[in-house]
Write a protein that holds these residues in place. Sequence first.
Motif, mmCIF file in Angstrom:
data_model
loop_
_atom_site.group_PDB
_atom_site.id
_atom_site.type_symbol
_atom_site.label_atom_id
_atom_site.label_comp_id
_atom_site.label_asym_id
_atom_site.label_seq_id
_atom_site.Cartn_x
_atom_site.Cartn_y
_atom_site.Cartn_z
ATOM 1 N N GLU A 218 0.682 -1.092 -0.058
ATOM 2 C CA GLU A 218 0.125 0.015 -0.141
ATOM 3 C C GLU A 218 0.819 1.198 0.053
ATOM 4 O O GLU A 218 1.642 1.316 0.747
ATOM 5 C CB GLU A 218 -0.812 0.012 1.271
ATOM 6 C CG GLU A 218 -2.077 1.123 1.114
ATOM 7 C CD GLU A 218 -2.489 1.395 0.073
ATOM 8 O OE1 GLU A 218 -2.438 1.988 -0.920
ATOM 9 O OE2 GLU A 218 -3.579 0.503 -0.206
ATOM 10 N N ALA A 221 -2.150 4.819 2.509
ATOM 11 C CA ALA A 221 -3.285 3.951 3.292
ATOM 12 C C ALA A 221 -4.444 4.794 3.705
ATOM 13 O O ALA A 221 -5.652 4.646 3.592
ATOM 14 C CB ALA A 221 -2.510 3.695 4.720
ATOM 15 N N VAL A 225 -7.808 2.911 2.568
ATOM 16 C CA VAL A 225 -7.901 1.769 3.571
ATOM 17 C C VAL A 225 -9.378 1.519 3.680
ATOM 18 O O VAL A 225 -9.624 0.461 4.288
ATOM 19 C CB VAL A 225 -7.538 2.639 4.889
ATOM 20 C CG1 VAL A 225 -8.206 3.534 5.414
ATOM 21 C CG2 VAL A 225 -7.297 1.602 6.035
ATOM 22 N N LEU A 228 -9.797 -1.952 2.235
ATOM 23 C CA LEU A 228 -9.204 -2.884 2.796
ATOM 24 C C LEU A 228 -10.097 -4.158 3.096
ATOM 25 O O LEU A 228 -9.764 -5.221 2.499
ATOM 26 C CB LEU A 228 -8.374 -2.586 3.657
ATOM 27 C CG LEU A 228 -7.425 -3.574 4.203
ATOM 28 C CD1 LEU A 228 -6.545 -4.113 3.217
ATOM 29 C CD2 LEU A 228 -6.342 -3.050 5.402
ATOM 30 N N CYS A 238 -1.498 -6.382 4.898
ATOM 31 C CA CYS A 238 -1.422 -5.259 4.374
ATOM 32 C C CYS A 238 -0.195 -4.508 4.733
ATOM 33 O O CYS A 238 0.016 -4.270 6.007
ATOM 34 C CB CYS A 238 -2.488 -4.318 4.572
ATOM 35 S SG CYS A 238 -2.527 -2.688 3.628
ATOM 36 N N SER A 243 1.332 7.070 3.403
ATOM 37 C CA SER A 243 0.001 7.624 3.480
ATOM 38 C C SER A 243 0.070 9.014 3.191
ATOM 39 O O SER A 243 1.025 9.701 3.533
ATOM 40 C CB SER A 243 -0.485 7.597 5.091
ATOM 41 O OG SER A 243 -1.594 7.908 5.130
ATOM 42 N N PHE A 250 -9.996 1.961 9.746
ATOM 43 C CA PHE A 250 -10.724 0.989 8.866
ATOM 44 C C PHE A 250 -11.690 0.261 9.697
ATOM 45 O O PHE A 250 -11.523 0.275 11.212
ATOM 46 C CB PHE A 250 -9.774 0.304 8.098
ATOM 47 C CG PHE A 250 -8.958 -0.687 9.150
ATOM 48 C CD1 PHE A 250 -8.978 -1.440 10.014
ATOM 49 C CD2 PHE A 250 -7.569 0.030 8.890
ATOM 50 C CE1 PHE A 250 -7.890 -2.074 10.717
ATOM 51 C CE2 PHE A 250 -6.373 -0.570 9.797
ATOM 52 C CZ PHE A 250 -6.644 -1.687 10.556
#
Length: 326
Positions: A218, A221, A225, A228, A238, A243, A250
């Motif tokens: 990833e 994120a 996310v 996910l 993950c 990010s 999440f």
Amino acid sequence: MRAAWYEKNGAARDVLEVGSLPEPIPGPGEVRVRIHASGVNPSDVKARAGRPLIAGRMIPHSDGAGIIDAVGTGVAGERIGERVWTWNAAWRRSNGTAAEYVVLPQDQAVHLPDNVSFEQGACLGIPALTALRAVTTDGAVFGKTVLVTGGAGAVGAYAIQFARLYGAARIVTTVSSSEKAEICTQLGADHTINYRTEDVVDRIGGITNGRGVDRVIEVDAATNVEMLPGIIARDGLCVIYGSSKPEISFEFFPMILAGAAARFFIVYEMSPEVREQTVGALQGQLASGLLRHHIAETFALDDIAAAHEAVESGKPVGNVVVSLAR
């Protein structure tokens, strides 16, 4: 020596200067590298734009490649003349690779095989090591389904290749254009998903017959996310290395019911043991000649501001390099 530097944060054209500075002298345990190519990464432009300065003058860029031309005490003289690539030159340091010479602890200058150019070597420290660590952390990907988000990016392009080289059964990647999809396919991706025009969760469900992917690599994120829980397989992992925002969240229950895991890491702060293992593995892949390096644009040192702007724009498909070759 010719070098680029900044003395305050700000826009590239406002703060980056190019001129002459004294040549550095290696101390005990250090080597001096005559830089031929300097890699420009997103972290480099973010540091210039806003990270607090640790010195009055900052020479940017952590990644580079060149030839050792001097060594300090405690370093074998045989290293003089060795082709090398660098890592962490500008991490917690004020003197990076955007200069004709950089002085580093000797282990931060790694042998560069003859089959790898200096421009390619300048792409290894952050992009290639990040990709390799993301593919190999917490177990092998052999026989598994791997999703690489942003597969045409500097890290993503290497991650696709490493997943293939390490035996992934199926490699899926997200892209934003047909051009990027073609690049990812050439690098080894089995399926490409245009996240601008397609529903990623639905496509992954179809590709995996509803099972999901075993590993997500990833890049962002904060942006991805939310999907996910809908794409991760039972006991999936993950691996998050980036990010766009400082906080992510999440859904708890879908993740715990799947037994899913999230692993965070930053390439600059790998433990010495992990660093040694990852560098060693990368050296093996480089020696094999199977790894492809995708350089999008090369700039002269005098045009370093344009190089930073190119990275900030997100438009180059591949790595951006500044050449210091004479």
